[in-house]
Scaffold this active site. Structure first.
Site, PDB file in Angstrom:
ATOM      1  N   GLU A 113     -54.173  -3.006 -37.388  1.00 39.29           N
ATOM      2  CA  GLU A 113     -54.034  -4.404 -37.796  1.00 39.29           C
ATOM      3  C   GLU A 113     -52.627  -4.883 -37.484  1.00 39.29           C
ATOM      4  OE1 GLU A 113     -57.164  -5.389 -41.076  1.00 39.29           O
ATOM      5  OE2 GLU A 113     -55.270  -4.845 -41.998  1.00 39.29           O
TER       6      GLU A 113
ATOM      7  N   ASN B 223     -62.687  -6.807 -46.268  1.00 38.40           N
ATOM      8  CA  ASN B 223     -61.557  -6.630 -47.178  1.00 38.40           C
ATOM      9  C   ASN B 223     -61.410  -7.931 -47.958  1.00 38.40           C
ATOM     10  OD1 ASN B 223     -59.138  -6.278 -48.466  1.00 38.40           O
ATOM     11  ND2 ASN B 223     -57.874  -6.240 -46.612  1.00 38.40           N
TER      12      ASN B 223
ATOM     13  N   LYS C 177     -59.590  -8.592 -50.409  1.00 42.20           N
ATOM     14  CA  LYS C 177     -58.244  -8.821 -50.963  1.00 42.20           C
ATOM     15  C   LYS C 177     -58.369  -9.303 -52.421  1.00 42.20           C
ATOM     16  CE  LYS C 177     -56.655  -9.569 -46.305  1.00 42.20           C
ATOM     17  NZ  LYS C 177     -55.631 -10.106 -45.424  1.00 42.20           N
TER      18      LYS C 177
ATOM     19  N   SER D  43     -57.668 -11.466 -38.172  1.00 45.29           N
ATOM     20  CA  SER D  43     -58.336 -12.684 -37.723  1.00 45.29           C
ATOM     21  C   SER D  43     -59.563 -12.419 -36.857  1.00 45.29           C
ATOM     22  CB  SER D  43     -57.349 -13.607 -37.005  1.00 45.29           C
ATOM     23  OG  SER D  43     -56.309 -13.991 -37.896  1.00 45.29           O
TER      24      SER D  43
ATOM     25  N   GLU E 264     -50.071  -5.706 -46.335  1.00 43.95           N
ATOM     26  CA  GLU E 264     -49.660  -6.459 -47.526  1.00 43.95           C
ATOM     27  C   GLU E 264     -49.117  -5.518 -48.600  1.00 43.95           C
ATOM     28  OE1 GLU E 264     -53.350  -8.591 -47.917  1.00 43.95           O
ATOM     29  OE2 GLU E 264     -52.885  -9.663 -46.079  1.00 43.95           O
TER      30      GLU E 264
ATOM     31  N   HIS F 235     -52.400  -0.959 -46.287  1.00 41.38           N
ATOM     32  CA  HIS F 235     -52.529  -2.301 -45.716  1.00 41.38           C
ATOM     33  C   HIS F 235     -51.134  -2.926 -45.603  1.00 41.38           C
ATOM     34  CE1 HIS F 235     -53.548  -6.509 -45.261  1.00 41.38           C
ATOM     35  NE2 HIS F 235     -54.741  -6.105 -44.849  1.00 41.38           N
TER      36      HIS F 235
ATOM     37  N   GLY G  37     -54.615 -12.988 -41.120  1.00 40.85           N
ATOM     38  CA  GLY G  37     -54.701 -14.258 -41.844  1.00 40.85           C
ATOM     39  C   GLY G  37     -54.026 -15.408 -41.135  1.00 40.85           C
TER      40      GLY G  37
HETATM   41  P1  PGA Z   1     -57.924 -11.361 -41.812  1.00 47.04           P
HETATM   42  O1  PGA Z   1     -57.473 -10.071 -42.642  1.00 47.04           O
HETATM   43  O2  PGA Z   1     -59.273 -11.031 -41.197  1.00 47.04           O
HETATM   44  O3  PGA Z   1     -58.044 -12.455 -42.841  1.00 47.04           O
HETATM   45  O4  PGA Z   1     -56.893 -11.623 -40.793  1.00 47.04           O
HETATM   46  C1  PGA Z   1     -57.717  -8.790 -42.152  1.00 47.04           C
HETATM   47  C2  PGA Z   1     -57.084  -7.792 -43.092  1.00 47.04           C
HETATM   48  O5  PGA Z   1     -55.975  -8.056 -43.574  1.00 47.04           O
HETATM   49  O6  PGA Z   1     -57.657  -6.720 -43.372  1.00 47.04           O
END
Ligand code: PGA
Length: 251
Positions: free
Chosen positions: A166, A8, A10, A210, A97, A95, A172
């Protein structure tokens, strides 16, 4: 069933950065003999580039969102038919976000999933709890409610979705759920899918938050963890390839 590893990206990348990244990923994938199914989900403006660089390779591509509408006067939106035309196999939906910064509700995510499936694009439906929800013992209820909305909307197509668990607090942040914590939620999700479809074993349940080269093997070794949704580590070819190489060989 092979594991599925999805990057992903982003809101990251540029034409030059993506090209270098994808070329490194592809050469590593060839060397690895594809232990897993692999895909990257790029910002929409880069999907044509993904299509031109990835067509005919072992790496599929997808988008990070889609409109819930079919077509028409929805300025700024991108339809599932457009994603399909650009060869997208996947679209990430719901997601955290997007739920947090764009007010996406369970119902909107479900409508988007329906639209994607109708155009042959596989939704990767993200579910997960916040830290206060986890601390209040609500993880199971939150995740089930998020998934139930999608199951309700897509009905007999439930076996065609991908689910990504998630936990918000792990995204993150460098904090990962332990393999046992993740497996516990994945098994709840599996049971919910089993109640909805006789093909629940076909549904991949990815872990995201992460995941990195160091912790991937232990997470991917869990019974109900069928792959990963990788943010930060998918922007570095070496790390992404190491995660792919961590997939256990057994089906
Ligand atoms: P991350 O993000 O691996 O940077 O924690 C995962 C995601 O949000 O899909």
């Amino acid at each position: 069933m092979k594991k599925l590893i999805v990057g992903n990206w982003k809101m990251n990348g540029s034409l030059a950065f993506n090209e270098a990244l994808l070329r490194s990923v592809l050469s590593g994938l060839n060397a690895n003999n594809a232990l897993a199914e692999v895909a990257i989900c790029a910002p929409s403006v880069f999907l044509a580039q993904a299509q031109s660089l990835l067509s005919g390779t072992a790496c599929a591509w997808g988008a990070q969102d889609v409109s819930a509408h079919e077509q028409g006067a929805y300025t700024g939106e991108i339809s599932a038919a457009m994603l399909h035309e650009l060869g997208c196999r996947y679209v990430i939906l719901g997601h955290s976000e997007r739920r947090a910064y764009h007010g996406e509700t369970n119902e909107l995510v479900a409508a988007k999933a329906q639209r994607a499936l109708a155009h042959g694009v596989t939704p990767i439906v993200c579910v997960g709890e916040s830290l206060p929800e986890r601390e209040a013992g609500q993880t199971e209820a939150v995740v089930k409610r998020q998934l139930a909305a999608v199951i309700h909307a897509v009905g007999h197509c439930t076996s065609e979705i991908v689910v990504a668990y998630e936990p918000y607090w792990a995204i993150g942040t460098g904090k990962t759920a332990t393999p046992e914590e993740a497996q516990a939620v994945h098994s709840v999700i599996r049971a919910q899918l089993q109640a909805a479809t006789s093909h629940a074993d076909r549904v991949r349940i990815l872990y995201g938050g992460s995941m990195n080269a160091a912790n991937a093997a232990s997470l991917l070794g869990q019974t109900d963890i069928d792959g990963g949704l990788i943010g930060g580590a998918s922007l570095k070819a070496d790390d992404f390839l190491k995660i792919i190489a961590s997939c256990p060989l057994k089906a």
